[in-house]
Scaffold this motif. Structure first.
Motif, short mmCIF file in Angstrom:
data_model
loop_
_atom_site.label_atom_id
_atom_site.label_comp_id
_atom_site.label_asym_id
_atom_site.label_seq_id
_atom_site.Cartn_x
_atom_site.Cartn_y
_atom_site.Cartn_z
N UNK A 31 64.08 74.04 66.48
CA UNK A 31 64.51 72.85 67.20
C UNK A 31 64.40 73.09 68.70
N UNK A 33 65.09 71.15 72.61
CA UNK A 33 65.80 70.08 73.28
C UNK A 33 65.43 70.07 74.76
N UNK A 48 64.82 65.48 71.58
CA UNK A 48 64.74 66.74 70.88
C UNK A 48 63.76 66.66 69.72
N UNK A 49 63.20 67.82 69.43
CA UNK A 49 62.18 67.99 68.40
C UNK A 49 62.73 68.90 67.30
N UNK A 50 62.31 68.63 66.10
CA UNK A 50 62.58 69.54 65.00
C UNK A 50 61.25 69.80 64.28
N UNK A 55 62.50 63.84 67.14
CA UNK A 55 63.50 63.27 66.25
C UNK A 55 64.27 62.14 66.93
N UNK A 56 64.64 62.37 68.17
CA UNK A 56 65.44 61.39 68.89
C UNK A 56 65.04 61.40 70.35
N UNK A 97 67.86 76.05 63.15
CA UNK A 97 68.77 75.27 62.32
C UNK A 97 68.56 75.51 60.83
N UNK A 100 71.36 77.06 58.75
CA UNK A 100 72.53 77.32 59.58
C UNK A 100 73.09 76.02 60.12
N UNK A 101 74.39 75.88 60.12
CA UNK A 101 75.04 74.76 60.77
C UNK A 101 75.86 75.30 61.91
N UNK A 102 75.41 75.09 63.09
CA UNK A 102 76.08 75.69 64.24
C UNK A 102 75.81 74.84 65.47
N UNK A 103 76.65 75.00 66.46
CA UNK A 103 76.43 74.29 67.71
C UNK A 103 75.74 75.14 68.75
N UNK A 104 75.14 76.25 68.36
CA UNK A 104 74.60 77.17 69.34
C UNK A 104 73.17 76.80 69.73
N UNK A 105 73.02 76.41 70.99
CA UNK A 105 71.71 76.23 71.59
C UNK A 105 71.50 77.34 72.61
N UNK A 107 69.71 78.06 76.05
CA UNK A 107 69.14 77.35 77.17
C UNK A 107 68.27 78.26 78.02
N UNK B 32 80.78 69.39 64.60
CA UNK B 32 81.12 70.63 65.28
C UNK B 32 81.58 70.32 66.68
N UNK B 34 81.95 72.50 70.42
CA UNK B 34 81.43 73.74 70.98
C UNK B 34 81.86 73.88 72.44
N UNK B 36 80.65 75.75 76.03
CA UNK B 36 79.59 76.43 76.75
C UNK B 36 80.09 76.82 78.13
N UNK B 46 76.26 79.52 75.24
CA UNK B 46 77.19 79.31 74.13
C UNK B 46 78.33 80.33 74.17
N UNK B 49 82.06 78.01 68.73
CA UNK B 49 82.12 76.68 68.16
C UNK B 49 83.15 76.64 67.03
N UNK B 98 67.44 66.52 60.97
CA UNK B 98 66.41 67.13 61.81
C UNK B 98 66.97 67.92 62.97
#
Lengths: 116, 114
Positions: A31, A33, A48-50, A55-56, A97, A100-105, A107, B32, B34, B36, B46, B49, B98
């Motif tokens: 992913x 962003x 963002x791309x997946x 995607x959006x 992703x 995994x389900x996480x909020x970690x991006x 940058x 979630x 999070x 930062x 990060x 989370x 996605x």
């Protein structure tokens, strides 16, 4: 390990010129962003791309902005024509992703754009 | 003309004290939450989370608390150090088919005084 790599780090251009920002995500991340950060609006998600597919893109300000991801290791954000109000720091981020389900991006260091 | 920007809330703490940074969120459907950290001239990093079905999670020197009743999130930093000085953002994430879409809050400036 190399993190997210963005270029250029700084760009100063004149109104009306085309600007292309580049991003190399972390290898294996699926992913990607693009965020914009300004004092007025804070951090805004542009697109963002997946798996290289957009995607959006609801955050893209207007038709002057376009983003592409031709392959898993490269993305561009283009502004044509640029305007002074586009001045901001543009961040690229990537994440893994799959499974995994996480909020970690993760940058990059950002590209500071100044449009005169 | 003069530009008007976001007025970042500022929290000043003494080195060694505990810090508590607060955040209110609006989207009850977030999956979630999070935190930062952003140091000057760098991208956000990060910290920790928490899933929406949890109310507390601990990391190294940090604890995140989630109160879904009042839609409130907090980050507690124990024994605050000068290196903790930064802007802290809370973010909400929706898990989509996605990828994870994050929406960031406006941020809080943490200043650690020696």
């Amino acid at each position: 390990d190399a993190g997210v790599i963005q270029s250029p780090r700084h760009e100063v251009t004149e109104m009306g010129q085309e600007v292309t920002l580049r991003c190399k995500p972390i290898s294996g991340h699926n992913s990607l962003f693009w965020y914009r950060q300004t004092m007025m609006r804070g951090l805004e998600l542009l697109i963002y791309f997946n798996n290289n597919v957009p995607i959006d893109d609801s955050g893209m300000p207007e038709d002057r902005f376009s983003a592409k991801m031709p392959n898993a290791s490269f993305s561009t954000l283009k502004i044509q024509p640029s305007e002074p109000r586009d001045s901001a720091v543009y961040f690229c981020a990537s994440s893994a992703t799959a499974g995994r389900n996480t909020g970690e991006l993760f940058f990059g260091e950002g590209s500071r754009l100044t449009v005169l | 003309g003069e530009s008007v920007g976001l007025h970042l809330p500022t929290l000043s703490v003494q080195e060694g004290d505990n810090s508590i940074i607060n955040c209110a969120y609006s989207n009850s459907a977030s999956d979630y939450f999070i935190w930062y950290k952003q140091e000057s001239g760098k991208g956000p990093q990060f910290i920790i989370d928490i899933r929406s079905n949890m109310d507390k999670r601990q990391g190294q020197r940090v604890t995140v608390l989630l109160n879904k009743t009042v839609k409130h999130l907090s980050l507690q930093i124990a024994a605050t150090q000068p290196g903790d000085s930064a802007v802290y953002f809370c973010a909400e994430a929706r898990l989509t088919g996605g990828g994870n879409k994050l929406t960031f809050g406006t941020g809080t400036q943490l200043k650690v005084e020696l």
